[in-house]
Design a protein around this motif. Structure first.
Motif, PDB file in Angstrom:
ATOM      1  N   ILE A  36     -32.884 -13.386 -13.968  1.00 24.01           N
ATOM      2  CA  ILE A  36     -32.938 -14.844 -14.041  1.00 24.01           C
ATOM      3  C   ILE A  36     -32.264 -15.215 -15.348  1.00 24.01           C
ATOM      4  O   ILE A  36     -32.681 -14.764 -16.420  1.00 24.01           O
ATOM      5  CB  ILE A  36     -34.391 -15.367 -14.044  1.00 24.01           C
ATOM      6  N   LEU A  37     -31.193 -15.989 -15.266  1.00 21.82           N
ATOM      7  CA  LEU A  37     -30.476 -16.414 -16.467  1.00 21.82           C
ATOM      8  C   LEU A  37     -30.828 -17.847 -16.803  1.00 21.82           C
ATOM      9  O   LEU A  37     -30.726 -18.726 -15.948  1.00 21.82           O
ATOM     10  CB  LEU A  37     -28.960 -16.317 -16.256  1.00 21.82           C
ATOM     11  N   ILE A  51     -35.609 -11.554 -17.460  1.00 20.07           N
ATOM     12  CA  ILE A  51     -35.285 -12.941 -17.807  1.00 20.07           C
ATOM     13  C   ILE A  51     -34.338 -12.870 -19.000  1.00 20.07           C
ATOM     14  O   ILE A  51     -34.615 -12.176 -19.977  1.00 20.07           O
ATOM     15  CB  ILE A  51     -36.554 -13.773 -18.102  1.00 20.07           C
ATOM     16  N   ILE A  52     -33.200 -13.541 -18.893  1.00 19.07           N
ATOM     17  CA  ILE A  52     -32.180 -13.499 -19.940  1.00 19.07           C
ATOM     18  C   ILE A  52     -31.950 -14.905 -20.471  1.00 19.07           C
ATOM     19  O   ILE A  52     -31.613 -15.815 -19.715  1.00 19.07           O
ATOM     20  CB  ILE A  52     -30.847 -12.919 -19.418  1.00 19.07           C
ATOM     21  N   SER A  53     -32.132 -15.052 -21.761  1.00 22.77           N
ATOM     22  CA  SER A  53     -31.817 -16.305 -22.440  1.00 22.77           C
ATOM     23  C   SER A  53     -30.397 -16.176 -22.973  1.00 22.77           C
ATOM     24  O   SER A  53     -30.117 -15.310 -23.803  1.00 22.77           O
ATOM     25  CB  SER A  53     -32.810 -16.527 -23.583  1.00 22.77           C
ATOM     26  N   LYS A  75     -27.865 -17.966  -7.348  1.00 25.22           N
ATOM     27  CA  LYS A  75     -29.238 -18.073  -6.868  1.00 25.22           C
ATOM     28  C   LYS A  75     -30.247 -17.728  -7.961  1.00 25.22           C
ATOM     29  O   LYS A  75     -31.441 -17.835  -7.732  1.00 25.22           O
ATOM     30  CB  LYS A  75     -29.497 -17.229  -5.615  1.00 25.22           C
ATOM     31  N   HIS A  76     -29.770 -17.316  -9.131  1.00 24.13           N
ATOM     32  CA  HIS A  76     -30.682 -16.923 -10.205  1.00 24.13           C
ATOM     33  C   HIS A  76     -30.315 -17.555 -11.549  1.00 24.13           C
ATOM     34  O   HIS A  76     -30.780 -17.096 -12.589  1.00 24.13           O
ATOM     35  CB  HIS A  76     -30.718 -15.403 -10.345  1.00 24.13           C
ATOM     36  N   ASN A  77     -29.477 -18.580 -11.535  1.00 27.16           N
ATOM     37  CA  ASN A  77     -29.068 -19.258 -12.772  1.00 27.16           C
ATOM     38  C   ASN A  77     -29.823 -20.574 -12.897  1.00 27.16           C
ATOM     39  O   ASN A  77     -29.740 -21.423 -12.011  1.00 27.16           O
ATOM     40  CB  ASN A  77     -27.557 -19.528 -12.773  1.00 27.16           C
ATOM     41  N   VAL A  78     -30.563 -20.717 -13.987  1.00 30.19           N
ATOM     42  CA  VAL A  78     -31.392 -21.896 -14.212  1.00 30.19           C
ATOM     43  C   VAL A  78     -30.853 -22.646 -15.430  1.00 30.19           C
ATOM     44  O   VAL A  78     -30.745 -22.078 -16.519  1.00 30.19           O
ATOM     45  CB  VAL A  78     -32.866 -21.502 -14.448  1.00 30.19           C
ATOM     46  N   LEU A  79     -30.540 -23.915 -15.217  1.00 31.71           N
ATOM     47  CA  LEU A  79     -30.053 -24.764 -16.311  1.00 31.71           C
ATOM     48  C   LEU A  79     -31.217 -25.554 -16.895  1.00 31.71           C
ATOM     49  O   LEU A  79     -31.901 -26.273 -16.177  1.00 31.71           O
ATOM     50  CB  LEU A  79     -28.976 -25.732 -15.803  1.00 31.71           C
ATOM     51  N   LEU A  80     -31.427 -25.385 -18.197  1.00 28.06           N
ATOM     52  CA  LEU A  80     -32.366 -26.225 -18.923  1.00 28.06           C
ATOM     53  C   LEU A  80     -31.533 -27.334 -19.537  1.00 28.06           C
ATOM     54  O   LEU A  80     -30.736 -27.102 -20.441  1.00 28.06           O
ATOM     55  CB  LEU A  80     -33.108 -25.423 -19.995  1.00 28.06           C
ATOM     56  N   ALA A  81     -31.696 -28.527 -18.995  1.00 32.33           N
ATOM     57  CA  ALA A  81     -30.870 -29.665 -19.403  1.00 32.33           C
ATOM     58  C   ALA A  81     -31.709 -30.645 -20.217  1.00 32.33           C
ATOM     59  O   ALA A  81     -32.908 -30.779 -20.009  1.00 32.33           O
ATOM     60  CB  ALA A  81     -30.304 -30.366 -18.168  1.00 32.33           C
ATOM     61  N   ALA A  82     -31.043 -31.318 -21.126  1.00 32.23           N
ATOM     62  CA  ALA A  82     -31.679 -32.373 -21.918  1.00 32.23           C
ATOM     63  C   ALA A  82     -30.605 -33.383 -22.275  1.00 32.23           C
ATOM     64  O   ALA A  82     -29.415 -33.058 -22.299  1.00 32.23           O
ATOM     65  CB  ALA A  82     -32.327 -31.798 -23.172  1.00 32.23           C
ATOM     66  N   SER A 136     -25.117 -23.508 -11.984  1.00 35.13           N
ATOM     67  CA  SER A 136     -26.577 -23.435 -11.924  1.00 35.13           C
ATOM     68  C   SER A 136     -27.107 -23.699 -10.522  1.00 35.13           C
ATOM     69  O   SER A 136     -26.563 -24.500  -9.778  1.00 35.13           O
ATOM     70  CB  SER A 136     -27.183 -24.449 -12.889  1.00 35.13           C
ATOM     71  N   ASP A 137     -28.191 -23.014 -10.220  1.00 32.45           N
ATOM     72  CA  ASP A 137     -28.835 -23.152  -8.924  1.00 32.45           C
ATOM     73  C   ASP A 137     -30.068 -24.041  -9.007  1.00 32.45           C
ATOM     74  O   ASP A 137     -30.502 -24.590  -8.013  1.00 32.45           O
ATOM     75  CB  ASP A 137     -29.220 -21.768  -8.406  1.00 32.45           C
ATOM     76  N   LEU A 138     -30.632 -24.140 -10.188  1.00 28.87           N
ATOM     77  CA  LEU A 138     -31.793 -24.979 -10.439  1.00 28.87           C
ATOM     78  C   LEU A 138     -31.557 -25.671 -11.777  1.00 28.87           C
ATOM     79  O   LEU A 138     -31.177 -25.011 -12.749  1.00 28.87           O
ATOM     80  CB  LEU A 138     -33.070 -24.126 -10.502  1.00 28.87           C
ATOM     81  N   ILE A 139     -31.756 -26.982 -11.809  1.00 28.24           N
ATOM     82  CA  ILE A 139     -31.590 -27.748 -13.049  1.00 28.24           C
ATOM     83  C   ILE A 139     -32.931 -28.388 -13.381  1.00 28.24           C
ATOM     84  O   ILE A 139     -33.505 -29.100 -12.557  1.00 28.24           O
ATOM     85  CB  ILE A 139     -30.487 -28.819 -12.908  1.00 28.24           C
TER      86      ILE A 139
END
Length: 166
Positions: free
Chosen positions: A3-4, A73-75, A95-102, A145-148
């Motif tokens: 998970i990135l 889990i990779i930051s 399918k495993h890239n998660v964007l932490l957006a702000a 990203s797959d999830l934001i």
């Protein structure tokens, strides 16, 4: 499976990953791993060797980390999306890239008030130029990203819970 966590500097990637690490076999922080490899801070490396040299090491490190067996889990670093090679590697992890957006203003305040991490791109650019960097990178992050998840008004624990539920 890796998970990135992707996102601009100050989005909370490392902090959120620390809340997820008990649910994964390993937590890997790219920036810390790179600093161990180069024997100095990323800020020092940037000033001594330049961004191009850093991006080569960053690509090598990303490729190595994506081959880690098990559930990890990779930051990632905030600039991981700049390199085309890195974008290819990130596409291979779909399918495993998660964007932490702000929002830009929230990130700008977080970075300005961060006494631990001094970020070269923040220190060496005007607010307007820094906003341009943010805009360009956000387009790249979103495309990979797959999830934001918006982190503006969420605690790191809440963001970690969202990721675990997906």
């Amino acid at each position: 499976m890796a998970i990135l966590l992707l996102g601009f500097m100050g989005a909370g990637k490392t902090t959120v990953a620390s809340y997820l690490q008990e649910h994964y076999e390993q937590f890997l922080d790219m920036d810390m791993i790179i600093e161990e490899k180069i024997g100095m801070s990323i800020t020092e490396f940037f000033s001594k060797e330049g961004e191009a040299a850093f991006r080569v090491i960053e690509s090598e490190t990303l490729e190595e980390l994506l081959q880690t067996p098990g559930e990890v889990i990779i930051s990632t670093g905030g600039g991981v999306v700049i390199s085309e090679k890195n974008r290819e590697l990130l596409r291979s992890n779909r399918k495993h890239n998660v964007l932490l957006a702000a929002s830009f203003e929230v990130l700008y305040d977080r970075i300005a008030n961060d006494k631990i991490f001094q970020r070269p791109l923040f220190l060496n650019n005007s607010k307007e130029d820094f906003h341009g960097i943010y805009e360009r990178r956000m387009m790249l992050y979103e495309g990979l990203s797959d999830l934001i998840i918006n982190t503006d008004n969420r605690s790191p624990e809440e963001v970690a819970r969202i990721i675990r539920c997906v």
